[in-house]
Design a protein around this motif. Structure first.
Motif, PDB file in Angstrom:
ATOM      1  N   PRO A 180       1.030 -13.434 -28.239  1.00  0.00           N
ATOM      2  CA  PRO A 180       0.685 -12.918 -29.571  1.00  0.00           C
ATOM      3  C   PRO A 180       0.278 -14.043 -30.515  1.00  0.00           C
ATOM      4  CG  PRO A 180       2.703 -11.904 -28.768  1.00  0.00           C
ATOM      5  CD  PRO A 180       2.368 -13.005 -27.802  1.00  0.00           C
ATOM      6  N   ASP A 181      -0.686 -13.767 -31.359  1.00  0.00           N
ATOM      7  CA  ASP A 181      -1.197 -14.801 -32.263  1.00  0.00           C
ATOM      8  C   ASP A 181      -0.090 -15.415 -33.111  1.00  0.00           C
ATOM      9  OD1 ASP A 181      -3.732 -14.413 -31.288  1.00  0.00           O
ATOM     10  OD2 ASP A 181      -4.380 -13.117 -32.953  1.00  0.00           O
ATOM     11  N   THR A 182       0.831 -14.575 -33.598  1.00  0.00           N
ATOM     12  CA  THR A 182       1.906 -15.102 -34.450  1.00  0.00           C
ATOM     13  C   THR A 182       2.835 -16.027 -33.675  1.00  0.00           C
ATOM     14  OG1 THR A 182       3.196 -13.097 -34.000  1.00  0.00           O
ATOM     15  CG2 THR A 182       1.879 -13.147 -36.037  1.00  0.00           C
ATOM     16  N   VAL A 183       3.120 -15.678 -32.419  1.00  0.00           N
ATOM     17  CA  VAL A 183       3.995 -16.519 -31.599  1.00  0.00           C
ATOM     18  C   VAL A 183       3.306 -17.831 -31.252  1.00  0.00           C
ATOM     19  CG1 VAL A 183       5.250 -16.674 -29.416  1.00  0.00           C
ATOM     20  CG2 VAL A 183       5.205 -14.514 -30.667  1.00  0.00           C
ATOM     21  N   ARG A 184       2.016 -17.754 -30.880  1.00  0.00           N
ATOM     22  CA  ARG A 184       1.264 -18.979 -30.586  1.00  0.00           C
ATOM     23  C   ARG A 184       1.239 -19.896 -31.811  1.00  0.00           C
ATOM     24  NH1 ARG A 184      -2.703 -20.261 -26.751  1.00  0.00           N
ATOM     25  NH2 ARG A 184      -2.680 -18.098 -26.014  1.00  0.00           N
ATOM     26  N   ALA A 185       1.045 -19.300 -32.990  1.00  0.00           N
ATOM     27  CA  ALA A 185       1.014 -20.094 -34.222  1.00  0.00           C
ATOM     28  C   ALA A 185       2.366 -20.742 -34.483  1.00  0.00           C
ATOM     29  CB  ALA A 185       0.610 -19.211 -35.400  1.00  0.00           C
ATOM     30  N   ASP A 186       3.452 -20.007 -34.232  1.00  0.00           N
ATOM     31  CA  ASP A 186       4.791 -20.572 -34.431  1.00  0.00           C
ATOM     32  C   ASP A 186       5.042 -21.751 -33.484  1.00  0.00           C
ATOM     33  OD1 ASP A 186       5.359 -18.737 -36.396  1.00  0.00           O
ATOM     34  OD2 ASP A 186       6.509 -17.390 -35.093  1.00  0.00           O
ATOM     35  N   LEU A 187       4.616 -21.620 -32.236  1.00  0.00           N
ATOM     36  CA  LEU A 187       4.790 -22.704 -31.273  1.00  0.00           C
ATOM     37  C   LEU A 187       4.014 -23.942 -31.698  1.00  0.00           C
ATOM     38  CD1 LEU A 187       4.494 -20.709 -27.925  1.00  0.00           C
ATOM     39  CD2 LEU A 187       6.550 -21.855 -28.772  1.00  0.00           C
ATOM     40  N   ARG A 188       2.757 -23.763 -32.056  1.00  0.00           N
ATOM     41  CA  ARG A 188       1.931 -24.904 -32.418  1.00  0.00           C
ATOM     42  C   ARG A 188       2.380 -25.524 -33.736  1.00  0.00           C
ATOM     43  NH1 ARG A 188      -2.439 -25.685 -28.928  1.00  0.00           N
ATOM     44  NH2 ARG A 188      -2.923 -27.458 -30.262  1.00  0.00           N
ATOM     45  N   THR A 189       2.809 -24.683 -34.682  1.00  0.00           N
ATOM     46  CA  THR A 189       3.317 -25.215 -35.947  1.00  0.00           C
ATOM     47  C   THR A 189       4.503 -26.124 -35.698  1.00  0.00           C
ATOM     48  OG1 THR A 189       2.543 -23.320 -37.234  1.00  0.00           O
ATOM     49  CG2 THR A 189       4.340 -24.610 -38.164  1.00  0.00           C
ATOM     50  N   ALA A 190       5.377 -25.727 -34.766  1.00  0.00           N
ATOM     51  CA  ALA A 190       6.558 -26.527 -34.457  1.00  0.00           C
ATOM     52  C   ALA A 190       6.167 -27.859 -33.827  1.00  0.00           C
ATOM     53  CB  ALA A 190       7.499 -25.756 -33.536  1.00  0.00           C
ATOM     54  N   TRP A 191       5.381 -27.820 -32.737  1.00  0.00           N
ATOM     55  CA  TRP A 191       5.153 -29.096 -32.054  1.00  0.00           C
ATOM     56  C   TRP A 191       4.151 -29.977 -32.779  1.00  0.00           C
ATOM     57  CZ3 TRP A 191       3.152 -25.565 -27.808  1.00  0.00           C
ATOM     58  CH2 TRP A 191       1.768 -25.630 -27.636  1.00  0.00           C
ATOM     59  N   GLU A 192       3.320 -29.398 -33.652  1.00  0.00           N
ATOM     60  CA  GLU A 192       2.402 -30.237 -34.415  1.00  0.00           C
ATOM     61  C   GLU A 192       3.054 -30.826 -35.662  1.00  0.00           C
ATOM     62  OE1 GLU A 192      -1.082 -27.868 -35.070  1.00  0.00           O
ATOM     63  OE2 GLU A 192      -1.812 -28.142 -33.014  1.00  0.00           O
ATOM     64  N   ASP A 193       4.282 -30.391 -35.963  1.00  0.00           N
ATOM     65  CA  ASP A 193       5.045 -30.942 -37.089  1.00  0.00           C
ATOM     66  C   ASP A 193       6.004 -32.001 -36.561  1.00  0.00           C
ATOM     67  OD1 ASP A 193       6.382 -31.493 -39.423  1.00  0.00           O
ATOM     68  OD2 ASP A 193       7.518 -29.621 -39.452  1.00  0.00           O
ATOM     69  N   ASP A 194       5.499 -33.192 -36.366  1.00  0.00           N
ATOM     70  CA  ASP A 194       6.308 -34.331 -35.936  1.00  0.00           C
ATOM     71  C   ASP A 194       6.941 -34.098 -34.569  1.00  0.00           C
ATOM     72  OD1 ASP A 194       6.979 -36.951 -36.516  1.00  0.00           O
ATOM     73  OD2 ASP A 194       8.924 -36.426 -37.384  1.00  0.00           O
ATOM     74  N   ALA A 206      13.883 -16.869 -29.534  1.00  0.00           N
ATOM     75  CA  ALA A 206      13.574 -15.641 -30.265  1.00  0.00           C
ATOM     76  C   ALA A 206      12.712 -14.705 -29.425  1.00  0.00           C
ATOM     77  CB  ALA A 206      12.875 -15.974 -31.583  1.00  0.00           C
ATOM     78  N   ALA A 207      11.738 -15.272 -28.708  1.00  0.00           N
ATOM     79  CA  ALA A 207      10.846 -14.443 -27.892  1.00  0.00           C
ATOM     80  C   ALA A 207      11.578 -13.790 -26.726  1.00  0.00           C
ATOM     81  CB  ALA A 207       9.694 -15.299 -27.361  1.00  0.00           C
ATOM     82  N   GLU A 208      12.645 -14.412 -26.279  1.00  0.00           N
ATOM     83  CA  GLU A 208      13.384 -13.901 -25.119  1.00  0.00           C
ATOM     84  C   GLU A 208      13.908 -12.491 -25.356  1.00  0.00           C
ATOM     85  OE1 GLU A 208      17.055 -15.357 -22.195  1.00  0.00           O
ATOM     86  OE2 GLU A 208      16.723 -16.328 -24.135  1.00  0.00           O
ATOM     87  N   THR A 209      14.313 -12.200 -26.583  1.00  0.00           N
ATOM     88  CA  THR A 209      14.930 -10.899 -26.880  1.00  0.00           C
ATOM     89  C   THR A 209      14.172 -10.097 -27.935  1.00  0.00           C
ATOM     90  OG1 THR A 209      16.387 -11.981 -28.496  1.00  0.00           O
ATOM     91  CG2 THR A 209      17.237 -11.713 -26.247  1.00  0.00           C
ATOM     92  N   ASP A 210      12.990 -10.566 -28.323  1.00  0.00           N
ATOM     93  CA  ASP A 210      12.216  -9.863 -29.363  1.00  0.00           C
ATOM     94  C   ASP A 210      11.788  -8.492 -28.839  1.00  0.00           C
ATOM     95  OD1 ASP A 210      10.436  -8.931 -31.235  1.00  0.00           O
ATOM     96  OD2 ASP A 210       9.288 -10.799 -31.378  1.00  0.00           O
TER      97      ASP A 210
END
Length: 241
Positions: A180-194, A206-210
């Motif tokens: 999902p676009d929102t999940v992909r964005a959350d992943l990239r936001t995390a690893w692209e932030d330092d 969160a995705a495991e039980t969403d």
């Protein structure tokens, strides 16, 4: 765009300031203890994150002290091979140079990526233990924070890996769905932030039980995130239930 904190200034900088320009990632361990292994792991994560963003990377391992032992421990942890940095010279005209060092360590000119120490056992896993459990323990804390490695942490990480690998193998049997676009964005936001791998792991938890995610999308989410994490989460594909 991946941004990383420069330990010299305390300010975030673009890890790849020139589009498609070569970025040099150089690990500077002082030996082969657990902190040195974490330095090598952070360098590996930087290479993976940059490549996921389409940046060409030149990965080097500097230093000579116990390099063979460190390379062996890194390979067990899923760290991909680094070239010998001893003959790097002036480089290949790279647009950015990232030096990964232990906390308080020094390096030549370029962005300095500091890694906090590891306390606890040596990096070699116990007989029969999954070395990816140590990788997960190290990924679960921001690189700027010290990590204590002990039996409880390694046991909990091994349990998480076993559960996730079984789940990923089960989800793979369902019809595939895109991340999902929102999940992909959350992943990239995390690893692209330092290089916030702890944040990436939070997204996976969160995705495991969403309830809003179908299993096919869960599978693709975990497979996509593992391109950075390197935890071999798809290892159980094709195995009998």
């Amino acid at each position: 765009m991946l941004r990383i904190t420069d330990a010299r200034t305390g300010e975030p900088v673009e890890a790849a300031p020139a589009r498609r320009g070569l970025t040099r990632v150089e690990a500077h361990p002082q030996g082969s203890d657990p902190t040195d292994l974490r330095v090598l792991l952070v360098a590996d994560l930087l290479v993976r994150a940059l490549e996921l963003g389409g940046t060409p990377v030149w990965a080097l391992l500097a230093g000579e002290r116990r390099q063979a032992e460190l390379r062996a421990a890194g390979a067990a942890l899923g760290v991909r091979p680094f070239e010998d940095g001893g003959d790097a010279g002036t480089g290949l005209g790279e647009a950015q140079v990232l030096h990964v060092v232990g906390e308080g360590g020094t390096a030549p000119d370029g962005v300095r990526v500091a890694v906090a120490p590891v306390h606890g056992e040596a990096p070699a896993p116990a007989d029969g233990a999954d070395p990816a459990a140590l990788r997960l323990v190290l990924l679960a804390r921001p690189r700027s924070e010290p990590v204590t490695v002990g039996p409880a942490a390694l046991g909990a990480a091994a349990d998480t890996l076993d559960r996730w690998r079984r789940a990923v193998a089960d989800w793979a049997r369902r019809p595939s769905r895109p991340v999902p676009d929102t999940v992909r964005a959350d992943l990239r936001t995390a690893w692209e932030d330092d290089l916030d791998t702890a944040g990436v792991l939070e997204v996976l938890h969160a995705a495991e039980t969403d309830p809003g995610l179908v299993d096919g999308a869960r599978f693709e989410t975990y497979a996509y995130a593992d391109r950075l994490l390197g935890l071999d989460l798809t290892r159980g594909l094709g195995s009998p239930t």
